[in-house]
Write an enzyme that holds these catalytic residues in place. Structure first.
Site, PDB file in Angstrom:
ATOM      1  N   ASP A 274     107.740  66.620  53.649  1.00 24.63           N
ATOM      2  CA  ASP A 274     108.282  66.519  54.917  1.00 24.63           C
ATOM      3  C   ASP A 274     107.637  67.694  56.105  1.00 24.63           C
ATOM      4  OD1 ASP A 274     110.209  66.039  56.944  1.00 24.63           O
ATOM      5  OD2 ASP A 274     111.663  67.445  56.018  1.00 24.63           O
TER       6      ASP A 274
ATOM      7  N   ASN B 205     114.598  56.041  57.079  1.00 26.56           N
ATOM      8  CA  ASN B 205     113.521  56.235  57.791  1.00 26.56           C
ATOM      9  C   ASN B 205     113.632  55.282  59.012  1.00 26.56           C
ATOM     10  OD1 ASN B 205     111.564  58.283  55.640  1.00 26.56           O
ATOM     11  ND2 ASN B 205     112.801  59.013  57.496  1.00 26.56           N
TER      12      ASN B 205
END
Ligand code: IPE
Ligand code: IPE
Ligand code: MG
Length: 249
Positions: A27, A75
């Site tokens: 991330d 996502n």
């Protein structure tokens, strides 16, 4: 004075970790790019480049399984431009890295619901899995369109189907049964889950498999995650006391 070769061997010996399976939530690509005044995709590109060094360091650190989270079932909520850019990057990454991964004796697997990915990407994934299926240095698993809840739901659907057709006895369904229906069926549970970028959440990653994983939430953004940062995290993992519910005697 020791020669350089002896020093290298000594260095590697101290670095070997007890973590057999490490899973990483990669991330912070977007923030890394924003900090540099660049578009988010610039960060994703830098993030993809980081992967090679980390995969290649696994044999030195004694890590046999590395699982990386590349794209979650959530996502798809991002802008169409970012999603398309990421899909293009996955295609490019696989095309460019296939030979190098094979030469490094890396076995690659993918987890997640690949049916929803475009056909070209799916065929690159199938080819890479097939090409590397006999490799033994590291087991690299890449999670694309992966969600822990989605994975469990798909597994339960398959279990229900097998019960209905008489291939599975409903009374015999246990933890091992469910594990064997998951995408990760052949993988051991992760020992350590690392999340970069300072967020302390798991965002739907390996929910079932991480029941007894150790977690490391670190501030480093994924494009800055180097072999040395990896070594530090593994060293902290080695200092942890894992009890699995029991009391040490
Ligand atoms: C991780 O980086 C990569 C993917 C989720 C595909 P992000 O894109 O989430 O980066 P941040 O969290 O916005 O910085
Ligand atoms: C998790 O990161 C998914 C990947 C790294 C592929 P996100 O950036 O999507 O997670 P949230 O939205 O911050 O929870
Ligand atoms: Mg993020």
């Amino acid at each position: 004075m020791q020669n350089a070769d002896t020093d290298d061997v000594a260095d590697q010996a101290c670095e070997v970790s007890g973590a057999n399976h490490v899973a990483i939530i990669m991330d912070g690509n977007g923030r890394w790019a924003t900090q540099r005044g660049k578009p988010r995709l610039f960060g994703h590109r830098a993030g993809a480049k980081r992967v090679r060094e980390i995969v290649e360091s696994c044999p030195d650190f004694g890590v046999k399984y590395l699982t990386i989270f590349a794209f979650s079932t959530e996502n798809w909520k991002r802008t169409q431009a970012e999603v398309a850019g990421l899909m293009m990057l996955f295609r490019r990454y696989i095309t460019r890295e296939t030979q190098a991964l094979h030469e490094k004796n890396v076995r690659v697997r993918f987890i997640g619901d690949r049916v929803k990915l475009d056909k070209k990407l799916q065929s690159l994934m199938d080819h890479l899995e097939d090409l590397t299926k006999d490799n033994t240095a590291v087991n690299l698993t890449i999670a694309i369109n992966y969600g822990g809840r989605d994975e469990v739901a798909r597994a339960i659907r398959d279990i229900a189907r097998d019960v209905k057709t008489g291939n599975l006895d409903a009374e015999k369904v246990n933890e091992e049964t469910l594990s064997s229906y998951l995408d990760t069926t052949v993988l051991p549970d992760p020992d350590l889950v690392i999340r970069t970028s300072g967020e302390a959440r798991i965002s739907n990653f390996l929910l079932w498999q991480s029941a007894y994983a150790e977690y490391e939430f670190i501030d480093t953004l994924w494009p800055d995650f180097t072999r040395d940062v990896f070594a530090e995290v593994l060293q902290r993992f080695d200092g942890r006391d894992r009890r699995f519910g029991a009391v040490k005697t």
